[in-house]
Design a protein around this motif. Sequence first.
Motif, PDB file in Angstrom:
ATOM      1  N   LEU A   1      11.872  -1.288  -5.153  1.00 15.52           N
ATOM      2  CA  LEU A   1      10.490  -0.854  -5.007  1.00 15.52           C
ATOM      3  C   LEU A   1       9.973  -0.334  -6.345  1.00 15.52           C
ATOM      4  O   LEU A   1      10.656   0.394  -7.050  1.00 15.52           O
TER       5      LEU A   1
ATOM      6  N   HIS B   1       3.498  -4.140  -5.459  1.00 18.70           N
ATOM      7  CA  HIS B   1       3.400  -3.300  -4.270  1.00 18.70           C
ATOM      8  C   HIS B   1       2.984  -4.092  -3.038  1.00 18.70           C
ATOM      9  O   HIS B   1       3.472  -3.827  -1.928  1.00 18.70           O
TER      10      HIS B   1
ATOM     11  N   HIS C   1       6.051  -5.845  -1.607  1.00 21.07           N
ATOM     12  CA  HIS C   1       6.990  -4.915  -0.976  1.00 21.07           C
ATOM     13  C   HIS C   1       6.411  -4.357   0.326  1.00 21.07           C
ATOM     14  O   HIS C   1       7.136  -4.178   1.308  1.00 21.07           O
ATOM     15  N   ARG C   2       5.124  -4.094   0.326  1.00 23.07           N
ATOM     16  CA  ARG C   2       4.481  -3.595   1.541  1.00 23.07           C
ATOM     17  C   ARG C   2       4.580  -4.634   2.652  1.00 23.07           C
ATOM     18  O   ARG C   2       4.875  -4.295   3.813  1.00 23.07           O
TER      19      ARG C   2
ATOM     20  N   LEU D   1       8.225  -4.752   3.981  1.00 23.19           N
ATOM     21  CA  LEU D   1       8.580  -3.609   4.831  1.00 23.19           C
ATOM     22  C   LEU D   1       7.907  -3.696   6.193  1.00 23.19           C
ATOM     23  O   LEU D   1       8.499  -3.319   7.216  1.00 23.19           O
TER      24      LEU D   1
ATOM     25  N   ARG E   1       3.626   5.592  -6.019  1.00 21.15           N
ATOM     26  CA  ARG E   1       3.329   4.530  -5.051  1.00 21.15           C
ATOM     27  C   ARG E   1       4.611   3.916  -4.497  1.00 21.15           C
ATOM     28  O   ARG E   1       4.697   3.589  -3.308  1.00 21.15           O
ATOM     29  N   ALA E   2       5.627   3.744  -5.351  1.00 22.09           N
ATOM     30  CA  ALA E   2       6.897   3.192  -4.889  1.00 22.09           C
ATOM     31  C   ALA E   2       7.567   4.144  -3.904  1.00 22.09           C
ATOM     32  O   ALA E   2       8.101   3.719  -2.864  1.00 22.09           O
TER      33      ALA E   2
ATOM     34  N   GLU F   1       6.050   6.334  -2.040  1.00 19.94           N
ATOM     35  CA  GLU F   1       5.233   6.337  -0.835  1.00 19.94           C
ATOM     36  C   GLU F   1       5.595   5.175   0.076  1.00 19.94           C
ATOM     37  O   GLU F   1       5.641   5.319   1.315  1.00 19.94           O
ATOM     38  N   LEU F   2       5.869   3.998  -0.506  1.00 21.49           N
ATOM     39  CA  LEU F   2       6.277   2.842   0.301  1.00 21.49           C
ATOM     40  C   LEU F   2       7.520   3.172   1.119  1.00 21.49           C
ATOM     41  O   LEU F   2       7.602   2.851   2.317  1.00 21.49           O
TER      42      LEU F   2
ATOM     43  N   ASP G   1       6.755   6.123   3.826  1.00 21.60           N
ATOM     44  CA  ASP G   1       5.906   5.626   4.908  1.00 21.60           C
ATOM     45  C   ASP G   1       6.698   4.720   5.843  1.00 21.60           C
ATOM     46  O   ASP G   1       6.520   4.763   7.077  1.00 21.60           O
ATOM     47  N   PHE G   2       7.579   3.905   5.269  1.00 17.32           N
ATOM     48  CA  PHE G   2       8.400   3.021   6.105  1.00 17.32           C
ATOM     49  C   PHE G   2       9.325   3.839   7.008  1.00 17.32           C
ATOM     50  O   PHE G   2       9.457   3.544   8.207  1.00 17.32           O
TER      51      PHE G   2
END
Length: 439
Positions: free
Chosen positions: A12, A22, A25-26, A29, A59-60, A62-63, A66-67
């Motif tokens: 990430l 991003h 990756h989003r 996920l 941001r990485a 957060e990914l 959040d997942f």
Amino acid sequence: MLTLIHTADWHLGQSFHGQERHAEHRAFLAWLLDTLAERQADALLVAGDIFDVVNPSLRAQELLYDFIVSAHERLPRLDIVLIAGNHDSGNRIELPAPLMRRLRTHALGRVSWLDDGRLDAERLLVPLTDAAGETRAWCLALPFLRPAEVTGAALARGGAPAASGEAPNAPASNGPASHDYVAGITRVHRQLIEAARERREPGQALVAMSHAHLHGAAVSEASERPIVIGGEESISAALFPPEIAYVALGHLHRAQHVGEPRLRYSGSPLPLDFSEVGYPHQVVAVTLVGEALTDTRAIPVPRPVAMHRIGPGPLDQVLAELEALDDNPELARELWPWLEVRVELEAPIPDLRARVEVALKDKALRLLRLERRLPTVEGDAAADRVDLASLGPRRLFERTWESRWGQPPGEDVLADFDRLRQDVLDADDGDPSDREIRP
């Protein structure tokens, strides 16, 4: 029965030739979350290299978080086990561990040692439960082992420190650093497996998770960083005895099993370099019944952004291929395909890039890399030029030493260089609370 999903090497926050990924990756996920739900998985194992760098962007991070929250909301009984890889900061992975445990997520970034010199194995053993909450397996979660964590005279001897002030990671004093490292890795595995044997009950399986390079495994062409600087680059599969039902491996981006189906790399879910475009990317569904492995099944990961590799070939051929490329102008720009172009030239063409861009005009494609290949002329100084990125620091040091002193460096000099470089890398893996987090 217990169902696991094994994945690794998310990276990430990867910067792909200067571009963020991003959106990809989003999308991965989101797909992974749907896959976990569809298969009613009991556990998710992520075998290291969660982030691409030790100091990932906000941001990485957060990914990832959040997942984890979304997975717990959708599958409250899901166990998630994460280990740090060689790209990760072990300290950063563990920093939110107390909070993540409330979400049934276990994050292991470092090994630690008890006062008597033994491995603190209990913290590396994670129970994996079924839908009824019964423990069906134990995960031996072993993060990437940096030489500084497992080498030293005390570890090589396999016993407690010789003196009260001698730390388990004291500098090696009785043999080559690589031998010390192998001895340290072997000791860690043996002590962890012994602790798992004592903890398990009849009918419970043992599952090991490791971020390492096994002997005989196939590496990718360009994108995997050497996992150990100057030391042993791979470890033996013999470290995992047959009673380990499944070994979930990370580090190598090509999905594969090594020797037998239970020793498996899931591979990276996305291509991390154009050299990885040609083989499939996947996660692995693993089924355990009692103490035994009964099934492993590859689940292909949809590629949210296409990757095209054109050439190598003459310019006319490459331009024709570019003009023939299909594109979808209705795609959002962040989903436009990535493009690498490799052109074989008989002589330099100053406006090469401009000609390539003309062929791509009005196409929904992103040109990331243009490689020019000129013929090698005997006696030309260009033939002796070296790509520093492919050469690597160790080989560059060897060439510089030989140029200066007229002979290659000895093993003791190389060992000193390796330890110094590892110290520099480890210094960048300190307590993240002491550093600013860069967006």
